[in-house]
Design an enzyme around this catalytic site. Structure first.
Site, short mmCIF file in Angstrom:
data_model
loop_
_atom_site.label_atom_id
_atom_site.label_comp_id
_atom_site.label_asym_id
_atom_site.label_seq_id
_atom_site.Cartn_x
_atom_site.Cartn_y
_atom_site.Cartn_z
N LYS A 1 14.73 3.75 2.62
CA LYS A 1 14.84 2.83 3.59
C LYS A 1 15.11 1.32 3.04
O LYS A 1 16.13 0.81 3.26
CB LYS A 1 13.87 2.58 4.67
CG LYS A 1 13.67 1.76 5.77
CD LYS A 1 13.03 2.06 6.68
CE LYS A 1 11.51 1.30 6.73
NZ LYS A 1 11.50 -0.12 6.54
N LEU B 1 0.86 -1.08 0.09
CA LEU B 1 -0.01 0.07 -0.10
C LEU B 1 0.81 1.27 -0.22
O LEU B 1 2.05 1.26 0.55
CB LEU B 1 -0.96 -0.03 1.14
CG LEU B 1 -0.43 0.03 2.65
CD1 LEU B 1 0.05 1.24 3.03
CD2 LEU B 1 -1.54 -0.42 3.52
N ARG B 2 0.17 2.51 -0.61
CA ARG B 2 1.08 3.51 -0.49
C ARG B 2 0.29 4.58 0.37
O ARG B 2 -0.89 4.40 0.53
CB ARG B 2 0.95 4.26 -1.96
CG ARG B 2 1.61 3.50 -3.11
CD ARG B 2 1.12 4.09 -4.48
NE ARG B 2 -0.15 3.66 -4.83
CZ ARG B 2 -1.08 4.28 -5.64
NH1 ARG B 2 -0.37 4.91 -6.71
NH2 ARG B 2 -2.19 3.69 -5.63
N ALA C 1 9.92 12.87 -13.14
CA ALA C 1 11.15 13.59 -12.73
C ALA C 1 10.61 14.80 -11.67
O ALA C 1 9.48 15.12 -11.75
CB ALA C 1 12.01 14.27 -13.85
N CYS D 1 9.61 4.71 3.03
CA CYS D 1 9.76 3.34 2.32
C CYS D 1 10.68 3.25 1.38
O CYS D 1 12.01 2.72 1.66
CB CYS D 1 8.43 2.70 1.67
SG CYS D 1 7.09 2.42 2.79
C1 UDX Z 1 5.86 3.03 -1.66
C2 UDX Z 1 5.42 2.22 -2.49
O1 UDX Z 1 4.88 2.66 -3.89
C3 UDX Z 1 4.26 1.04 -1.98
O2 UDX Z 1 3.82 0.14 -3.12
C4 UDX Z 1 4.89 0.60 -0.76
O3 UDX Z 1 4.08 -0.31 -0.12
C5 UDX Z 1 5.60 1.44 0.10
O4 UDX Z 1 6.35 2.42 -0.60
P1 UDX Z 1 4.92 5.31 -0.53
O5 UDX Z 1 6.28 5.71 -0.03
O6 UDX Z 1 3.58 5.68 0.00
O7 UDX Z 1 4.55 3.70 -1.20
O8 UDX Z 1 4.57 6.45 -1.80
P2 UDX Z 1 4.88 6.34 -3.45
O9 UDX Z 1 3.64 7.21 -4.08
O10 UDX Z 1 5.44 5.11 -4.17
O11 UDX Z 1 5.85 7.63 -3.66
C6 UDX Z 1 7.22 7.62 -3.21
C7 UDX Z 1 8.14 8.74 -3.56
O12 UDX Z 1 8.30 8.87 -4.73
C8 UDX Z 1 7.40 10.07 -3.20
O13 UDX Z 1 8.30 11.13 -2.66
C9 UDX Z 1 6.84 10.51 -4.54
O14 UDX Z 1 6.55 11.80 -4.69
C10 UDX Z 1 7.95 10.05 -5.32
N1 UDX Z 1 7.67 9.94 -6.70
C11 UDX Z 1 6.50 8.95 -7.06
C12 UDX Z 1 8.35 10.52 -7.64
O15 UDX Z 1 9.30 11.35 -7.40
N2 UDX Z 1 8.17 10.10 -9.01
C13 UDX Z 1 7.12 9.36 -9.59
O16 UDX Z 1 6.99 9.07 -10.69
C14 UDX Z 1 6.55 8.63 -8.65
#
Ligand code: UDX
Length: 450
Positions: free
Chosen positions: A282, A153-154, A271, A279
Site C-alpha cells: 500500500k 512499528l512492525r 530474498a 503496509c
Molecule cells: C513494515 C515496516 O517494517 C514498519 O516499520 C512499518 O511501520 C509498517 O510496515 P510490517 O509490514 O509489519 O512492517 O512487516 P515487515 O517486518 O517490515 O515485513 C514486511 C514484508 O516484507 C513481510 O512480508 C516480510 O516477510 C517481507 N520481507 C522482509 C522480506 O521478504 N525480506 C526481508 O528481508 C524482510
C-alpha cells in the site's frame, strides 16, 4: 511526568498499541473504535490480532481504568489535551491512498475539540495531508495544532518496536504541540522496564532512541520513504536471487557479504516469496500516486512492485520445472500470514502462491499456526485449510515453506520426508540449510540458491 487526557481514533495495530502503552504510562486514554465486533473483543481484554504482550498491557490498563473503550467520541472530545488519528488509509483501486476516514475524523475533531488541542496524525498519509487537514480545521474556525508523528512499528513485534524505538519523528508548526508529543514518547521510554515486565517481554535490545523534529511535510514523507526503501531492498534482493538461480550463486551468501558493508547493511535483503502485509504494498503504490499528484515520476518504485508481484509466479514456475507438471500434483503451502509472528494475511505471498498453484492444476493443502482464519476468504474455495502441519503434508508431492514460523523452521525433515509421497521441499523464505534438507532424502529448492 504530567498525566494527559488522550483520545485515540482507531483500534488497529497502531492505535491499540499506542493506546495501551500510553495508558500504562500515567495517561488517561480513551480509545474510539466504531467496529462493534472489534470493540466487544477489546472490552473482554483481548486484542483482535495476535501480538506478543498486547493482551497483558490491555488487561492492566482496563483494570487500572486508565483506558476507556468507546464507539462514541463526541461526549469526550471537548476535554482532551491530545487527540491521535490512527484510522485506516486503505488503497483506492488506482493505488492511491484513500483518506476518507482521515478527513472524517479531522472534521469531527474540528467540530468538537476545544481550541489549542494537539492533533496527532499517526495514520500513514501522503505528503501534503497536513495542509489539507489544516484547511478543514480553519473552516470550522477551530485553532487546533496539527502534528505529524509517523509510526514505524512492525506487526508481530509491535510492542517491542514501540518500547525500544529507533526514532520518534515529530513535525508540526506549533513548538509547544511538538514538545507535548515528544514528551509522550519520553514517558514511554522512562516507563520502558515496567511496560516490558507487564507485557512479558524479556529481550532488551541495545538501542539509543533518537528524537527527531522536522517540518510537517518532511515528517509525512519520512514514513512512506522508509517503507518504500525497505520494499526496494527486498525487490533488489529478489532480482539478484533470480540472477543467482541462473548463474550458480547463492543469494544468501551474496547478501551476507554485501550486507556486511556498513554503508548497505544486511537488513531487508532476504530474498524469497516477496513482501506482503498491510503496509509495504500500500505504501509503495501510495508513494507512486502521491508523487504523480506533484508531477513526479517514480519508475524505481514501479519496478519494485513489478519484481514483488512476479515472485509467487516465479516460484510456481520453478516448481513446475522440477516436477514436470503441476496438474494433479498434491502440494502443501505452509505459512498463510504475510510473515511469521502475526495472524495478518493481508496481501500474503503464501496465499498468493497457494492460489497460483491451484490455478495451475495442483491440489493444494495449506496450514498456518495463527492465520488460517484470516487467510480463508482470500484462498480459492477448493484449497483445503488444515488444522496442523501433519494434516497438510500427508501424501503430498511437494511442500512450500512461505513463512518462517518457528514451528516450520523446527520441522523434523526426516519425519516430513516419511509423510510425503513426493520429495520436493521448496524453501520460499530461504531459511533452511540445503544440505540438511537433502540429507533427509528431500530435494531442496530455494529462491536464488541454485
Ligand atoms: C513494515 C515496516 O517494517 C514498519 O516499520 C512499518 O511501520 C509498517 O510496515 P510490517 O509490514 O509489519 O512492517 O512487516 P515487515 O517486518 O517490515 O515485513 C514486511 C514484508 O516484507 C513481510 O512480508 C516480510 O516477510 C517481507 N520481507 C522482509 C522480506 O521478504 N525480506 C526481508 O528481508 C524482510
Amino acid at each position: 511526568m504530567t498525566s494527559n487526557k488522550i483520545a485515540i481514533f482507531g483500534a488497529g495495530y497502531v492505535g491499540l498499541t499506542t493506546a495501551v502503552l500510553l495508558a500504562n504510562s500515567n495517561n488517561k486514554v480513551t480509545l474510539i473504535e466504531t467496529n462493534p465486533s472489534r470493540l466487544k473483543v477489546l472490552r473482554a481484554g483481548k486484542s483482535f490480532f495476535y501480538e506478543q504482550g498486547i493482551d497483558e498491557l490491555l488487561g492492566q490498563a482496563l483494570r487500572n481504568k486508565s483506558l476507556v473503550l468507546t464507539d462514541d467520541s463526541i461526549p469526550i472530545l471537548g476535554s482532551q489535551d491530545i487527540i491521535f488519528s490512527c484510522v485506516g488509509t486503505p488503497s483506492n483501486a488506482d493505488g492511491s491512498c484513500n483518506l476518507a476516514y482521515v478527513f472524517s475524523v479531522a472534521k469531527t475533531i474540528a467540530e468538537h475539540a476545544k481550541p489549542e488541542t494537539v492533533f496527532v496524525q499517526k495514520s500513514t498519509v501522503p505528503v501534503g495531508t497536513g495542509g489539507k487537514t489544516d484547511i478543514i480545521f480553519k473552516s470550522f474556525g477551530n485553532n487546533l495544532h496539527y502534528v505529524s508523528n509517523p509510526e514505524f512499528l512492525r506487526e508481530g513485534t509491535a510492542v517491542q518496536d514501540s518500547l525500544w524505538f529507533d526514532r520518534v519523528v515529530v513535525g508540526g508548526d506549533n513548538k509547544r504541540a511538538n514538545q507535548k508529543v515528544l514528551d509522550l514518547y519520553r514517558s514511554i521510554e522512562s516507563n520502558r522496564n515496567r511496560l516490558a515486565a507487564i507485557s512479558g517481554l524479556s529481550e532488551v535490545p541495545d538501542i539509543v532512541s533518537k528524537y527527531i523534529l522536522t517540518n510537517r511535510n518532511s515528517a509525512e514523507l519520512i514514513k512512506v520513504t522508509a517503507n518504500a526503501f525497505l520494499a526496494l531492498k527486498i525487490s533488489f534482493a529478489n532480482s539478484i536471487a533470480k540472477l543467482a538461480d541462473h548463474s550458480g550463486a547463492d543469494v544468501n551468501e551474496v547478501m551476507d557479504a554485501v550486507g556486511a558493508d556498513s554503508r548497505i547493511g544486511r537488513a531487508f535483503l532476504d530474498a524469497g516469496r516477496g513482501y506482503g502485509g498491510g503496509c509495504f504494498p500500500k505504501d509503495v503504490s501510495g508513494l507512486i500516486s502521491s508523487a504523480e499528484e506533484y508531477g513526479v515520476d517514480m519508475p524505481i518504485m514501479a519496478a519494485a512492485t513489478s519484481v514483488n508481484d512476479s515472485m509467487p509466479g516465479y516460484i510456481a514456475n520453478k516448481a513446475q520445472e522440477a516436477m514436470g507438471t503441476l496438474t494433479g500434483k498434491r502440494v502443501a503451502v505452509l505459512g498463510l500470514s504475510f510473515k511469521a509472528g502475526t495472524s495478518d494475511a493481508r496481501k500474503s505471498p503464501g496465499v498468493k502462491l497457494a492460489n497460483i498453484l491451484h490455478s495451475s492444476g495442483a491440489i493444494v493443502t495449506t496450514y498456518d499456526p495463527h492465520a488460517n482464519g484470516e487467510a480463508k476468504e482470500e484462498l480459492k474455495r477448493s484449497i483445503a485449510v488444515c488444522k496442523s502441519t501433519a494434516d497438510a503434508v500427508k501424501g503430498v508431492d511437494a511442500v512450500f515453506i512461505t513463512t518462517s514460523w518457528p514451528e516450520f523452521l523446527g520441522i523434523d525433515l526426516k519425519e516430513l520426508a516419511g509423510k510425503m509421497s513426493g520429495s520436493l521441499f521448496y524453501d520460499a523464505v530461504n531459511c533452511f540449510n540445503p544440505s540438511d534438507v537433502e540429507q533427509s532424502g528431500l530435494q531442496y529448492l530455494g529462491v536464488g540458491r541454485s
